[in-house]
Design a protein around this motif. Structure first.
Motif, PDB file in Angstrom:
ATOM      1  N   SER A 146      -9.071   5.218  -5.033  1.00 17.71           N
ATOM      2  CA  SER A 146     -10.484   4.797  -5.076  1.00 17.71           C
ATOM      3  C   SER A 146     -11.015   4.822  -6.496  1.00 17.71           C
ATOM      4  O   SER A 146     -11.761   3.928  -6.908  1.00 17.71           O
ATOM      5  CB  SER A 146     -11.339   5.717  -4.213  1.00 17.71           C
ATOM      6  OG  SER A 146     -10.921   5.647  -2.878  1.00 17.71           O
ATOM      7  N   GLU A 206     -14.945   2.275  -0.345  1.00 16.73           N
ATOM      8  CA  GLU A 206     -14.436   3.037   0.786  1.00 16.73           C
ATOM      9  C   GLU A 206     -15.570   3.343   1.773  1.00 16.73           C
ATOM     10  O   GLU A 206     -16.705   3.565   1.376  1.00 16.73           O
ATOM     11  CB  GLU A 206     -13.871   4.358   0.223  1.00 16.73           C
ATOM     12  CG  GLU A 206     -12.940   5.074   1.137  1.00 16.73           C
ATOM     13  CD  GLU A 206     -12.221   6.215   0.390  1.00 16.73           C
ATOM     14  OE1 GLU A 206     -12.335   6.299  -0.844  1.00 16.73           O
ATOM     15  OE2 GLU A 206     -11.562   7.000   1.062  1.00 16.73           O
ATOM     16  N   ASP A 222     -11.126  -1.285  -0.563  1.00 13.61           N
ATOM     17  CA  ASP A 222     -10.745   0.123  -0.509  1.00 13.61           C
ATOM     18  C   ASP A 222     -10.631   0.615   0.928  1.00 13.61           C
ATOM     19  O   ASP A 222     -11.631   0.797   1.619  1.00 13.61           O
ATOM     20  CB  ASP A 222     -11.774   0.964  -1.284  1.00 13.61           C
ATOM     21  CG  ASP A 222     -11.216   2.345  -1.632  1.00 13.61           C
ATOM     22  OD1 ASP A 222     -10.189   2.739  -1.045  1.00 13.61           O
ATOM     23  OD2 ASP A 222     -11.810   3.016  -2.493  1.00 13.61           O
ATOM     24  N   GLU A 223      -9.411   0.820   1.378  1.00 13.34           N
ATOM     25  CA  GLU A 223      -9.112   1.330   2.715  1.00 13.34           C
ATOM     26  C   GLU A 223      -9.928   0.694   3.829  1.00 13.34           C
ATOM     27  O   GLU A 223     -10.674   1.370   4.530  1.00 13.34           O
ATOM     28  CB  GLU A 223      -9.304   2.854   2.750  1.00 13.34           C
ATOM     29  CG  GLU A 223      -8.258   3.526   1.894  1.00 13.34           C
ATOM     30  CD  GLU A 223      -8.033   4.979   2.268  1.00 13.34           C
ATOM     31  OE1 GLU A 223      -7.987   5.262   3.492  1.00 13.34           O
ATOM     32  OE2 GLU A 223      -7.898   5.799   1.365  1.00 13.34           O
TER      33      GLU A 223
HETATM   34 MG   LIG Z   1     -10.077   6.731  -1.577  1.00 15.18          MG
END
Ligand SMILES: [Mg+2]
Ligand SMILES: Nc1ncnc2c1ncn2[C@@H]1O[C@H](COP(=O)(O)OP(=O)(O)OP(=O)(O)O)[C@@H](O)[C@H]1O
Lengths: 237, 303
Positions: free
Chosen positions: A41, A83, A161-162
């Protein structure tokens, strides 16, 4: 098109990125995988200008973007979906999407409307819920919304991000499929951060493995996926 | 019945002014994260500018619009020259605790208030002066019977209503309004969407400055003008914002009207001395029943 060289970002005494060098190829999906706390991140946040690196360079389209404000990085064509399904709960679905194209609404009004239509086409569920507050959406819908907000800025590079965080496998597949289709059909470049290494390496062209802020592998995705010893050492399975 | 109507009208027109003050406070609180104690100092300053213009032979309306303009410019300048540098992360790292960092802008706003009051005293002398109203302040008369409200009350209520409608439309319907709401709600997501939050923050200071200057122009005809006259208005406006919910512009307006009516009815039916204790009573009851204010904290966030 994006070149990162010996990038170092620290938080006090914690060195989150420790001399990271990597590059992202145009119209390809590059994935960054690694365990919790590996610095994934932080890498994306440093690229988008949310964190300031102590050392190193980031070059985008031939220009250094170190020290740029996040709002200028988006305007230069790099959209970051942070995220945790980052949407604004108190705004409606459509307002959340429109937010992403505010900065170019005067320049190209027609294209702003077209971009909104395209995202609705991509995620019909958002169109059905366009007047609803974003806070009332499910986790998967929120992730779709966050991606839509990024897409209407017409990015050349999408930082994800994810996107799979906290979502059911079926929804993850749907979202990853969408991103994959976008990349292949429109030439969008994607930098995808994932903990879910198998899913990410399955769609990506290239994979970078990060551990404790350092790059430990930088290879074609298929090769990385096949290397079970690396996986065992750094991802624990 | 006449007393009741008189209290109702005077309360509504007072309440409209408090609503403006509270709205100004809420806009800066949401848009910039600062409780701006200097707000009515800014309003006082722009009202003095209007007063000086009018005394020099300009029409009321020249003074009125120049004051609104000056109020918004002053607001934006305070943000750009004082608040923005103070919120710079790197410079405030010296202050170790989060709460100390949060106190910096509040202390700064108190300092600005003091400086503006001193400056007004130096430029315009500290004694009270009158300030004109654009409409008569005597009871409105219809067919030789005197109504319980004045033309000035009507003027105040309609201009505030128009302002509130315009503000609502601006925030709900325009792109800049959306950018300002987004900045207020989640700065990081706003910036990642390409919104220039430095600009939207300065704009909230400017809008708040104009709203409170309007409040200053509307309240001074009934209370005279001196460097300190608006202190009390700030306290009531702040209470109104807290009663309505510091996070909610609609709540601020509601709180303003509630306080205006309470103050008016207490003054008419009890005595002016009971006003403060009743304001305190309203504040306590609301804070006990709804600690975040009547319309505050009603967000749809699911965790
Ligand atoms: Mg992360
Ligand atoms: N704002 C911050 N302040 C202090 N330390 C931080 C901050 N952000 C990240 N870190 C630290 O930097 C390191 C890397 O964090 P980062 O969030 O980049 O990891 P990640 O790879 O994204 O992990 P995850 O998969 O859990 O999301 C961690 O040790 C984390 O504690």
């Amino acid at each position: 098109m994006l070149e990162i060289n010996s990038l170092t970002t620290s938080f006090g005494s914690v060195v989150a990125l420790d001399g990271v060098s990597m590059s992202v190829q145009e119209s390809k999906i590059t994935t960054v995988i690694g365990a919790n706390g590996a610095g994934k991140s932080t890498l994306l946040r440093t690229i988008s200008g949310l964190e300031h690196p102590a050392k190193g360079s980031i070059t985008w389209d031939g220009k250094s973007i170190i020290g740029w404000k996040p709002e200028d990085v988006v305007r230069a064509g790099i959209a970051h979906v942070p995220e945790g399904h980052a949407v604004i709960s108190e705004l409606s679905v459509e307002e959340n999407i429109n937010m992403g194209s505010l900065f170019r609404r005067r320049v190209n009004k027609k294209d702003v409307a077209a971009a909104l239509e395209e995202t609705y086409h991509l995620f019909p569920r958002l169109q059905e819920r366009r007047k609803q507050l974003a806070g009332t959406l499910s986790g998967g819908e929120r992730q779709m919304l966050a991606i839509s907000r990024a897409l209407v800025s017409r990015p050349k590079l999408l930082l994800l991000d994810e996107p799979s965080l906290g979502l059911a496998p079926l929804v993850v597949e749907q979202i990853i499929d969408c991103v994959n289709t976008l990349c292949r059909s429109t030439g969008l470049t994607v930098l995808l951060v994932e903990q879910n290494a198998n899913t990410a390496l399955g769609v990506a062209d290239h994979g970078v493995l990060l551990a404790l802020g350092k790059v430990v592998a930088d290879r074609p995705a298929a090769e990385l996926k096949a290397d079970s010893s690396l996986r065992a050492a750094y991802l624990g399975y | 019945m006449d007393t009741f109507l008189a209290a109702l009208f005077s309360g509504t027109s007072r309440g409209a002014i408090y609503a403006l003050v509270a709205l100004g406070l809420v806009i800066v609180w949401r848009g910039a994260g600062v409780v701006n104690f200097a707000q009515m100092g800014q309003a006082m300053f722009s009202t003095y500018i209007a007063s000086a213009l009018i005394q020099n032979g300009n029409s009321y309306w020249v003074g009125f619009f120049v004051a609104l303009f000056a109020g918004s410019i002053l607001g934006a300048l305070l943000d750009i020259l004082i608040m923005r540098p103070l919120s710079n992360k790197k410079k405030t790292e010296l202050l170790s605790s989060e709460s100390m960092r949060a106190a910096v802008p509040v202390i700064a706003s108190l300092g600005i208030l003091g400086a503006l009051q001193a400056l007004a005293g130096i430029i315009w002398a500290a004694e009270e002066r009158g300030f004109p109203a654009p409409a008569p302040q005597e009871g409105f008369s219809v067919a030789s019977s005197i109504m319980p409200f004045t033309s000035f009350d009507l003027f105040v209520i309609s201009i505030v209503a128009a302002t509130l409608v315009m503000t609502t439309l601006f925030f709900k319907r325009t792109g800049v309004g959306l950018a300002m709401r987004a900045t207020a709600l989640n700065q990081e997501v706003a910036r990642l969407s390409g919104i220039r939050t430095n600009f939207t923050r300065a704009l909230s200071w400017a809008i708040s400055g104009a709203a409170s200057s309007l409040a200053g122009l509307l309240i001074t005809p009934t209370s005279n003008l001196s460097p300190n006259t608006l202190d009390l208005v700030l306290i009531i406006g702040f209470t109104a914002a807290v009663v309505g919910g510091l996070d909610s512009p609609a709540g601020a307006v509601l709180g303003g009207f509630i306080l205006g009516l309470v103050i008016s009815f207490v003054t008419f039916y009890l005595s002016p001395e009971d006003v403060f204790i009743s304001i305190l009573g309203v504040l306590l009851v609301v804070l006990i029943v709804k600690p975040r204010g009547i319309l505050g904290g009603k967000d749809a966030r699911r965790v």
